[in-house]
Design a protein around this motif. Structure first.
Motif, short mmCIF file in Angstrom:
data_model
loop_
_atom_site.label_atom_id
_atom_site.label_comp_id
_atom_site.label_asym_id
_atom_site.label_seq_id
_atom_site.Cartn_x
_atom_site.Cartn_y
_atom_site.Cartn_z
N LEU A 206 0.82 -1.21 0.00
CA LEU A 206 0.00 0.00 0.00
C LEU A 206 0.85 1.26 0.00
CD1 LEU A 206 -2.70 -0.96 2.68
CD2 LEU A 206 -3.12 -0.67 0.24
N LEU A 207 2.07 1.15 0.54
CA LEU A 207 2.92 2.33 0.69
C LEU A 207 3.52 2.78 -0.64
CD1 LEU A 207 4.73 1.40 4.02
CD2 LEU A 207 2.62 2.67 3.68
N THR A 208 3.37 1.96 -1.68
CA THR A 208 3.79 2.38 -3.02
C THR A 208 2.61 2.51 -3.96
OG1 THR A 208 4.22 0.05 -3.59
CG2 THR A 208 6.09 1.37 -2.82
N ASN A 209 1.52 1.80 -3.67
CA ASN A 209 0.38 1.79 -4.60
C ASN A 209 -0.76 2.73 -4.22
OD1 ASN A 209 1.70 -0.27 -5.99
ND2 ASN A 209 0.72 -1.87 -4.78
N GLU A 210 -0.94 2.99 -2.93
CA GLU A 210 -2.11 3.74 -2.50
C GLU A 210 -1.78 4.87 -1.53
OE1 GLU A 210 -6.56 2.80 -0.63
OE2 GLU A 210 -5.35 1.21 -1.52
N ALA A 233 10.15 0.46 2.61
CA ALA A 233 8.85 1.09 2.32
C ALA A 233 8.50 2.11 3.40
CB ALA A 233 7.77 0.03 2.21
N PHE A 234 8.80 1.79 4.68
CA PHE A 234 8.56 2.76 5.76
C PHE A 234 9.39 4.02 5.53
CE2 PHE A 234 8.09 -1.05 8.91
CZ PHE A 234 6.89 -1.42 8.31
N ARG A 235 10.66 3.81 5.19
CA ARG A 235 11.57 4.95 4.99
C ARG A 235 11.07 5.87 3.88
NH1 ARG A 235 13.73 8.90 4.37
NH2 ARG A 235 15.97 9.45 4.46
#
Length: 284
Positions: A206-210, A233-235
């Motif tokens: 979700l952190l890249t798509n939404e 992804a958090f970073r």
């Protein structure tokens, strides 16, 4: 939620060997164990089960001449928290400024701090676990006023609700379990913060798509392997000057998480420990 039941056979059996198997399986996502005559039964959410990680963890078993084998099967589909949900939990105080309780156990009439009511329906996060308490305590040490929160693996939504009650402007949480995503919304409503809370169903993809905005504080109380995998992804979702708070793992796991975080340009600002559990706080 769906679970696997994994039966571990330990030969020769000893309590020390069983404790080590439980510790190693815990690092591979297992959250509950039962003793058997010759080993253990372990339970893991199906979406968290990583057979390769489990085999690797057991491959170099540290007790000589002990063999470990295991058999995986689907666990009975039942409400794993049914008895706990019926009984609830006693109020829990964090840093003398926050009390967490359920509807069956009201808070003391003379309590002056902030209260959070949690109705846990098949979701993790009530404050009874060391990791949840440590993350809440870490939040209370921050200036949360106006901050944007990302809550990775939101569970009951307790961490987001804590941040919102102490001044955060908005929180977005996600969880791979549908029960948890729904329960987090429910708890936001009963704590009157639902107008500032968004709960999504899914994983770190979700952190890249939404979820494309950045956040001032990123929270993740998940097991070690998922944290190691999802840290990049958090970073990517951390704003300038943001804080990352991680928990859900044992003391022995801290060096590898610190190393991974540092490779992403983060630096360790602080840490807490309770029993064998650790909470790490990073900055950019």
């Amino acid at each position: 939620m769906k679970y696997y039941e994994v039966e571990f056979s330990i030969a020769p059996y000893s309590e020390d060997a069983a404790d080590l198997v439980a510790a190693l399986a815990g690092e591979a996502g297992f959250d509950t164990f039962e003793e058997t005559e010759m080993g253990l039964k372990g339970y893991v959410q199906q979406q968290l089960f990583a057979d390769d990680a489990l085999r690797e963890a057991l491959a170099d078993f540290p007790i000589e001449d002990v063999s470990i084998s295991y058999e995986v099967r689907e666990a009975e589909d039942r409400d794993w928290n049914e008895q706990w949900e019926q009984e609830g939990f006693e109020p829990i105080t964090v840093a003398d400024r926050l009390i967490i309780h359920d509807g069956r156990h009201p808070i003391p009439a003379d309590y002056k701090g902030i209260s959070i009511e949690i109705d846990a329906r098949l979701a993790f996060g009530t404050g009874t676990h060391e990791t949840t308490r440590m993350v809440c305590a870490a939040l209370l040490d921050l200036n949360l006023t106006g901050k944007r929160i990302l809550d990775c693996g939101t569970g009951t939504g307790i961490l987001s609700i804590c941040a919102l009650k102490f001044g955060a402007a908005a929180a977005t949480g996600y969880d791979i379990d549908e029960w948890s995503a729904d329960n987090a919304r429910h708890n936001a409503i009963i704590n009157c913060v639902d107008d500032r809370f968004t709960s999504l169903l899914g994983d770190a993809s979700l952190l890249t798509n939404e979820i494309t905005e950045t956040f001032d504080i990123v929270l993740a109380n998940i097991n070690r392997n998922i944290l190691l995998n999802d840290l990049p992804a958090f970073r990517a979702r951390m704003a300038s000057g943001a804080t990352l708070i991680l928990s859900g793992f044992y003391t022995a796991d801290s060096p590898m998480l610190v190393s991974k975080a540092e490779s992403l340009g983060l630096h360790l600002k602080g840490q807490q420990q309770e029993n064998d559990w650790v909470c790490l706080i990073f900055g950019i």
